[in-house]
Scaffold this motif. Structure first.
Motif, PDB file in Angstrom:
ATOM      1  N   THR A 134       0.827  -1.205   0.000  1.00 45.65           N
ATOM      2  CA  THR A 134       0.000   0.000   0.000  1.00 45.65           C
ATOM      3  C   THR A 134       0.865   1.260   0.000  1.00 45.65           C
ATOM      4  OG1 THR A 134      -0.087   0.339   2.398  1.00 45.65           O
ATOM      5  CG2 THR A 134      -1.628  -1.293   1.466  1.00 45.65           C
ATOM      6  N   ASN A 159       5.789   0.717  -2.968  1.00 45.19           N
ATOM      7  CA  ASN A 159       4.787  -0.324  -2.699  1.00 45.19           C
ATOM      8  C   ASN A 159       4.661  -1.254  -3.909  1.00 45.19           C
ATOM      9  OD1 ASN A 159       2.098   0.538  -4.196  1.00 45.19           O
ATOM     10  ND2 ASN A 159       2.912   2.405  -3.306  1.00 45.19           N
ATOM     11  N   HIS A 184      -6.781   1.029  -9.512  1.00 45.89           N
ATOM     12  CA  HIS A 184      -5.395   0.948  -9.064  1.00 45.89           C
ATOM     13  C   HIS A 184      -4.472   0.185 -10.011  1.00 45.89           C
ATOM     14  CE1 HIS A 184      -5.741   2.644  -4.957  1.00 45.89           C
ATOM     15  NE2 HIS A 184      -7.019   2.379  -5.186  1.00 45.89           N
ATOM     16  N   GLY A 194      -0.703   1.041  -5.140  1.00 48.65           N
ATOM     17  CA  GLY A 194      -1.279   0.415  -3.963  1.00 48.65           C
ATOM     18  C   GLY A 194      -2.416   1.174  -3.322  1.00 48.65           C
ATOM     19  N   PRO A 195      -3.201   0.472  -2.495  1.00 46.07           N
ATOM     20  CA  PRO A 195      -4.295   1.093  -1.761  1.00 46.07           C
ATOM     21  C   PRO A 195      -3.814   2.266  -0.913  1.00 46.07           C
ATOM     22  CG  PRO A 195      -4.452  -1.288  -1.603  1.00 46.07           C
ATOM     23  CD  PRO A 195      -3.128  -0.980  -2.238  1.00 46.07           C
ATOM     24  N   CYS A 196      -4.653   3.291  -0.864  1.00 39.48           N
ATOM     25  CA  CYS A 196      -4.326   4.482  -0.082  1.00 39.48           C
ATOM     26  C   CYS A 196      -5.628   5.198   0.277  1.00 39.48           C
ATOM     27  CB  CYS A 196      -3.409   5.390  -0.904  1.00 39.48           C
ATOM     28  SG  CYS A 196      -2.537   6.623   0.083  1.00 39.48           S
ATOM     29  N   TYR A 232     -10.784  -3.733  -2.149  1.00 40.13           N
ATOM     30  CA  TYR A 232     -10.017  -3.677  -3.393  1.00 40.13           C
ATOM     31  C   TYR A 232     -10.271  -4.964  -4.165  1.00 40.13           C
ATOM     32  CZ  TYR A 232      -8.095   0.360  -1.218  1.00 40.13           C
ATOM     33  OH  TYR A 232      -7.990   1.595  -0.617  1.00 40.13           O
ATOM     34  N   TYR A 257      -8.370  -2.783   3.088  1.00 39.53           N
ATOM     35  CA  TYR A 257      -7.296  -1.983   3.662  1.00 39.53           C
ATOM     36  C   TYR A 257      -7.878  -0.726   4.294  1.00 39.53           C
ATOM     37  CZ  TYR A 257      -2.797  -0.013   4.659  1.00 39.53           C
ATOM     38  OH  TYR A 257      -1.709   0.492   5.341  1.00 39.53           O
ATOM     39  N   ARG A 287      -6.048   2.639   6.391  1.00 41.13           N
ATOM     40  CA  ARG A 287      -4.784   3.246   6.809  1.00 41.13           C
ATOM     41  C   ARG A 287      -4.745   3.351   8.328  1.00 41.13           C
ATOM     42  NH1 ARG A 287      -2.704   8.055   3.415  1.00 41.13           N
ATOM     43  NH2 ARG A 287      -0.781   7.169   4.197  1.00 41.13           N
TER      44      ARG A 287
END
Length: 162
Positions: free
Chosen positions: A28, A35, A69, A106-108, A116, A157, A159
């Motif tokens: 991520t 990432n 993504h 990546g996931p954010c 995702y 995911y 954060r």
């Protein structure tokens, strides 16, 4: 009693996480600019598969329609996996993500838990006839009428506060 054979369905997995579980932070934006993409593996492609297309999409993103993504298409039919840290251009053709660049991003998520979806489609054509940098919408439009099977791997995911 008459027996019959049921074809196995296309499946997509990752050694990094299981379906509907957390994606490790190393994949991520919390890992910084480096990432890498998680490794992906698939099996039981439908008969007649001539290529694959992969789209990673976050429908929970606050943007209309979510956020893409990763876009990768024209993956050769004999391919059954992508390694961790897959580099754009080494297999298949890379489209542009919502980050307006090729390759994995990546996931954010800005807040909350996001889902995702890594969506793999088996196609009955060897190429979609698209140029590098094609978008998710371009790929989905070109795939219409050519999808033999799909598999969806969902990673979560959220954060963590620093």
């Amino acid at each position: 009693m008459v027996g019959f054979l049921v074809a196995a369905a296309l499946t997509l997995t990752s050694p990094a996480f299981t379906n509907d579980s957390n994606i490790p932070a190393k994949f991520t934006c919390d890992a910084g600019m480096q990432n890498p993409s998680p490794a992906l593996e698939w099996k039981d492609a439908p008969a007649g598969t001539k290529s694959f297309a992969l789209i990673m999409h976050d429908p929970d993103a606050p943007l209309a329609g979510g956020f893409t993504h990763w876009v990768l298409f024209d993956i050769p039919p004999g391919t059954t996996s992508l390694p961790e840290g897959f580099q754009a251009g080494s297999v298949g053709v890379s489209g542009n993500s919502g980050f307006r660049r090729a390759g994995y991003g990546g996931p954010c998520p800005p807040s909350g838990v996001h889902h995702y979806h890594f969506m793999l489609s088996a196609l009955d054509v060897a190429t979609l006839g698209l140029q590098p940098g094609a978008t998710k919408a371009d790929v989905e439009k070109a795939m219409q009428g050519h999808v033999l099977g799909t598999a969806d791997l969902v990673g979560l995911y959220q954060r963590q506060p620093k």
